[in-house]
Design a protein around this motif. Structure first.
Motif, PDB file in Angstrom:
ATOM      1  N   LEU A   1      10.214 -13.817  -9.344  1.00 43.63           N
ATOM      2  CA  LEU A   1      11.257 -13.245 -10.179  1.00 43.63           C
ATOM      3  C   LEU A   1      10.861 -11.861 -10.687  1.00 43.63           C
ATOM      4  CD1 LEU A   1      13.998 -13.645 -11.567  1.00 43.63           C
ATOM      5  CD2 LEU A   1      12.782 -14.723 -13.457  1.00 43.63           C
ATOM      6  N   VAL A   2       9.628 -11.706 -11.136  1.00 45.48           N
ATOM      7  CA  VAL A   2       9.167 -10.404 -11.641  1.00 45.48           C
ATOM      8  C   VAL A   2       9.130  -9.382 -10.509  1.00 45.48           C
ATOM      9  CG1 VAL A   2       7.187  -9.190 -12.643  1.00 45.48           C
ATOM     10  CG2 VAL A   2       7.929 -11.359 -13.596  1.00 45.48           C
ATOM     11  N   SER A   3       8.676  -9.811  -9.346  1.00 44.99           N
ATOM     12  CA  SER A   3       8.654  -8.920  -8.181  1.00 44.99           C
ATOM     13  C   SER A   3      10.076  -8.493  -7.822  1.00 44.99           C
ATOM     14  CB  SER A   3       7.984  -9.632  -7.006  1.00 44.99           C
ATOM     15  OG  SER A   3       8.057  -8.849  -5.855  1.00 44.99           O
ATOM     16  N   SER A   4      11.014  -9.430  -7.875  1.00 49.10           N
ATOM     17  CA  SER A   4      12.416  -9.113  -7.580  1.00 49.10           C
ATOM     18  C   SER A   4      12.987  -8.155  -8.616  1.00 49.10           C
ATOM     19  CB  SER A   4      13.254 -10.390  -7.535  1.00 49.10           C
ATOM     20  OG  SER A   4      12.788 -11.250  -6.527  1.00 49.10           O
ATOM     21  N   LEU A   5      12.628  -8.346  -9.879  1.00 45.61           N
ATOM     22  CA  LEU A   5      13.073  -7.427 -10.929  1.00 45.61           C
ATOM     23  C   LEU A   5      12.560  -6.012 -10.672  1.00 45.61           C
ATOM     24  CD1 LEU A   5      12.689  -9.586 -14.154  1.00 45.61           C
ATOM     25  CD2 LEU A   5      14.806  -8.685 -13.217  1.00 45.61           C
ATOM     26  N   ASN A   6      11.306  -5.905 -10.243  1.00 46.88           N
ATOM     27  CA  ASN A   6      10.748  -4.591  -9.919  1.00 46.88           C
ATOM     28  C   ASN A   6      11.496  -3.954  -8.766  1.00 46.88           C
ATOM     29  OD1 ASN A   6       8.802  -4.494 -11.915  1.00 46.88           O
ATOM     30  ND2 ASN A   6       7.248  -5.478 -10.654  1.00 46.88           N
ATOM     31  N   SER A   7      11.807  -4.738  -7.735  1.00 43.53           N
ATOM     32  CA  SER A   7      12.565  -4.209  -6.592  1.00 43.53           C
ATOM     33  C   SER A   7      13.940  -3.755  -7.049  1.00 43.53           C
ATOM     34  CB  SER A   7      12.714  -5.280  -5.508  1.00 43.53           C
ATOM     35  OG  SER A   7      11.469  -5.644  -4.998  1.00 43.53           O
ATOM     36  N   GLY A   8      14.576  -4.547  -7.907  1.00 45.93           N
ATOM     37  CA  GLY A   8      15.885  -4.173  -8.427  1.00 45.93           C
ATOM     38  C   GLY A   8      15.828  -2.891  -9.237  1.00 45.93           C
ATOM     39  N   MET A   9      14.788  -2.728 -10.035  1.00 49.56           N
ATOM     40  CA  MET A   9      14.636  -1.498 -10.822  1.00 49.56           C
ATOM     41  C   MET A   9      14.445  -0.291  -9.909  1.00 49.56           C
ATOM     42  SD  MET A   9      15.038  -2.294 -13.960  1.00 49.56           S
ATOM     43  CE  MET A   9      14.363  -0.965 -14.902  1.00 49.56           C
ATOM     44  N   ASP A  10      13.658  -0.461  -8.852  1.00 48.55           N
ATOM     45  CA  ASP A  10      13.466   0.641  -7.902  1.00 48.55           C
ATOM     46  C   ASP A  10      14.782   1.025  -7.238  1.00 48.55           C
ATOM     47  OD1 ASP A  10      10.780   0.739  -8.475  1.00 48.55           O
ATOM     48  OD2 ASP A  10      10.175  -0.488  -6.749  1.00 48.55           O
ATOM     49  N   GLU A  11      15.578   0.019  -6.880  1.00 47.16           N
ATOM     50  CA  GLU A  11      16.880   0.267  -6.243  1.00 47.16           C
ATOM     51  C   GLU A  11      17.844   0.916  -7.234  1.00 47.16           C
ATOM     52  OE1 GLU A  11      19.076   0.177  -2.762  1.00 47.16           O
ATOM     53  OE2 GLU A  11      17.068  -0.644  -2.982  1.00 47.16           O
ATOM     54  N   ALA A  12      17.780   0.495  -8.504  1.00 46.33           N
ATOM     55  CA  ALA A  12      18.700   1.020  -9.511  1.00 46.33           C
ATOM     56  C   ALA A  12      18.401   2.479  -9.851  1.00 46.33           C
ATOM     57  CB  ALA A  12      18.623   0.164 -10.768  1.00 46.33           C
ATOM     58  N   LYS A  13      17.192   2.934  -9.602  1.00 56.78           N
ATOM     59  CA  LYS A  13      16.845   4.327  -9.877  1.00 56.78           C
ATOM     60  C   LYS A  13      17.631   5.285  -8.990  1.00 56.78           C
ATOM     61  CE  LYS A  13      12.078   3.439 -11.259  1.00 56.78           C
ATOM     62  NZ  LYS A  13      10.665   3.604 -10.853  1.00 56.78           N
TER      63      LYS A  13
ATOM     64  N   ASP B   1      27.362  -8.138   1.086  1.00 55.93           N
ATOM     65  CA  ASP B   1      25.953  -7.807   1.339  1.00 55.93           C
ATOM     66  C   ASP B   1      25.119  -9.039   0.990  1.00 55.93           C
ATOM     67  OD1 ASP B   1      23.294  -6.946   1.217  1.00 55.93           O
ATOM     68  OD2 ASP B   1      23.792  -5.023   0.302  1.00 55.93           O
ATOM     69  N   PRO B   2      24.269  -9.524   1.933  1.00 56.03           N
ATOM     70  CA  PRO B   2      23.497 -10.754   1.673  1.00 56.03           C
ATOM     71  C   PRO B   2      22.570 -10.648   0.455  1.00 56.03           C
ATOM     72  CG  PRO B   2      23.205 -10.018   3.952  1.00 56.03           C
ATOM     73  CD  PRO B   2      24.051  -9.003   3.265  1.00 56.03           C
ATOM     74  N   ASP B   3      21.993  -9.470   0.227  1.00 58.43           N
ATOM     75  CA  ASP B   3      21.091  -9.320  -0.922  1.00 58.43           C
ATOM     76  C   ASP B   3      21.860  -9.421  -2.238  1.00 58.43           C
ATOM     77  OD1 ASP B   3      18.885  -8.968   0.740  1.00 58.43           O
ATOM     78  OD2 ASP B   3      19.175  -6.791   0.850  1.00 58.43           O
TER      79      ASP B   3
ATOM     80  N   ASN C   1      24.788 -10.850  -2.644  1.00 53.86           N
ATOM     81  CA  ASN C   1      25.312 -12.202  -2.740  1.00 53.86           C
ATOM     82  C   ASN C   1      24.243 -13.161  -3.241  1.00 53.86           C
ATOM     83  OD1 ASN C   1      26.151 -14.976  -1.745  1.00 53.86           O
ATOM     84  ND2 ASN C   1      28.004 -13.748  -1.379  1.00 53.86           N
ATOM     85  N   ARG C   2      23.002 -12.980  -2.763  1.00 49.26           N
ATOM     86  CA  ARG C   2      21.895 -13.832  -3.194  1.00 49.26           C
ATOM     87  C   ARG C   2      21.638 -13.657  -4.691  1.00 49.26           C
ATOM     88  NH1 ARG C   2      18.284 -11.640  -0.237  1.00 49.26           N
ATOM     89  NH2 ARG C   2      18.954 -12.683   1.659  1.00 49.26           N
ATOM     90  N   ALA C   3      21.679 -12.402  -5.181  1.00 47.18           N
ATOM     91  CA  ALA C   3      21.446 -12.133  -6.602  1.00 47.18           C
ATOM     92  C   ALA C   3      22.580 -12.697  -7.461  1.00 47.18           C
ATOM     93  CB  ALA C   3      21.305 -10.631  -6.835  1.00 47.18           C
ATOM     94  N   VAL C   4      23.834 -12.552  -6.989  1.00 42.92           N
ATOM     95  CA  VAL C   4      24.968 -13.091  -7.736  1.00 42.92           C
ATOM     96  C   VAL C   4      24.892 -14.615  -7.770  1.00 42.92           C
ATOM     97  CG1 VAL C   4      27.483 -13.357  -7.722  1.00 42.92           C
ATOM     98  CG2 VAL C   4      26.458 -11.104  -7.360  1.00 42.92           C
ATOM     99  N   ASN C   5      24.528 -15.223  -6.648  1.00 37.68           N
ATOM    100  CA  ASN C   5      24.390 -16.679  -6.570  1.00 37.68           C
ATOM    101  C   ASN C   5      23.304 -17.148  -7.542  1.00 37.68           C
ATOM    102  OD1 ASN C   5      24.758 -19.294  -5.721  1.00 37.68           O
ATOM    103  ND2 ASN C   5      23.833 -19.006  -3.720  1.00 37.68           N
TER     104      ASN C   5
END
Length: 158
Positions: free
Chosen positions: A104-116, A135-137, A139-143
């Motif tokens: 989860l923390v790794s995913s949050l970091n990836s999301g922050m990098d993408e949000a930049k 988009d599968p990514d 959709n996975r986050a929304v799910n």
């Protein structure tokens, strides 16, 4: 033929001999650790120069007053609330799966990098949201978010 030994006599050291032996042991210890002792004396000298030894001495002399103040401060409501929160968070963290927390923390970091990389002037409409859900990514986050909210709601119900 010699007579067999039937008793063993333990040599009893006098008080003076015991003191002498201890002094000899101390001399040996001092000579073997001379460098370490010099460093200790240097540290103690520096502590004395900055007044830390005097402060520690005064603190020890006023130990009852200090204990009373510490107990009073610790028993205040904000401090007890902080301790209770800390214990609650610690209990939750110990109940969580460490692998899931790491993911989860790794995913949050990836999301922050993408949000930049967002363009703040860009507006997203309803149809854009519908397209993005394919988009599968995303959709996975929304799910994940929907199931998270469902679990949160169940927990709040109890």
């Amino acid at each position: 033929m010699a007579a067999p030994i039937t008793t063993i006599q333990k040599q009893q050291l006098t008080e003076e001999q015991i003191k002498e032996q201890k002094l000899e042991d101390l001399k040996t210890l001092l000579s073997e650790n001379e460098e370490a002792l010099n460093q200790i004396f240097s540290i103690v000298g520096e502590l004395n120069n900055v007044g830390a030894l005097e402060a520690a001495t005064k603190l020890l002399q006023a130990k009852e007053d200090v204990a009373h103040i510490v107990l009073h401060q610790v028993s205040r409501e904000p401090v007890t609330n902080l301790i209770n929160h800390f214990m609650g968070v610690a209990g939750v963290l110990t109940a969580m799966d460490p692998a899931m927390t790491k993911k989860l923390v790794s995913s949050l970091n990836s999301g922050m990098d993408e949000a930049k990389q967002i363009n703040n002037d860009e507006k997203i409409g309803v149809f854009d949201l519908m397209k993005v859900l394919k988009d599968p990514d995303v959709n996975r986050a929304v799910n994940f978010g929907v199931h998270f909210l469902k679990g949160l709601g169940k927990g709040l119900k109890e």
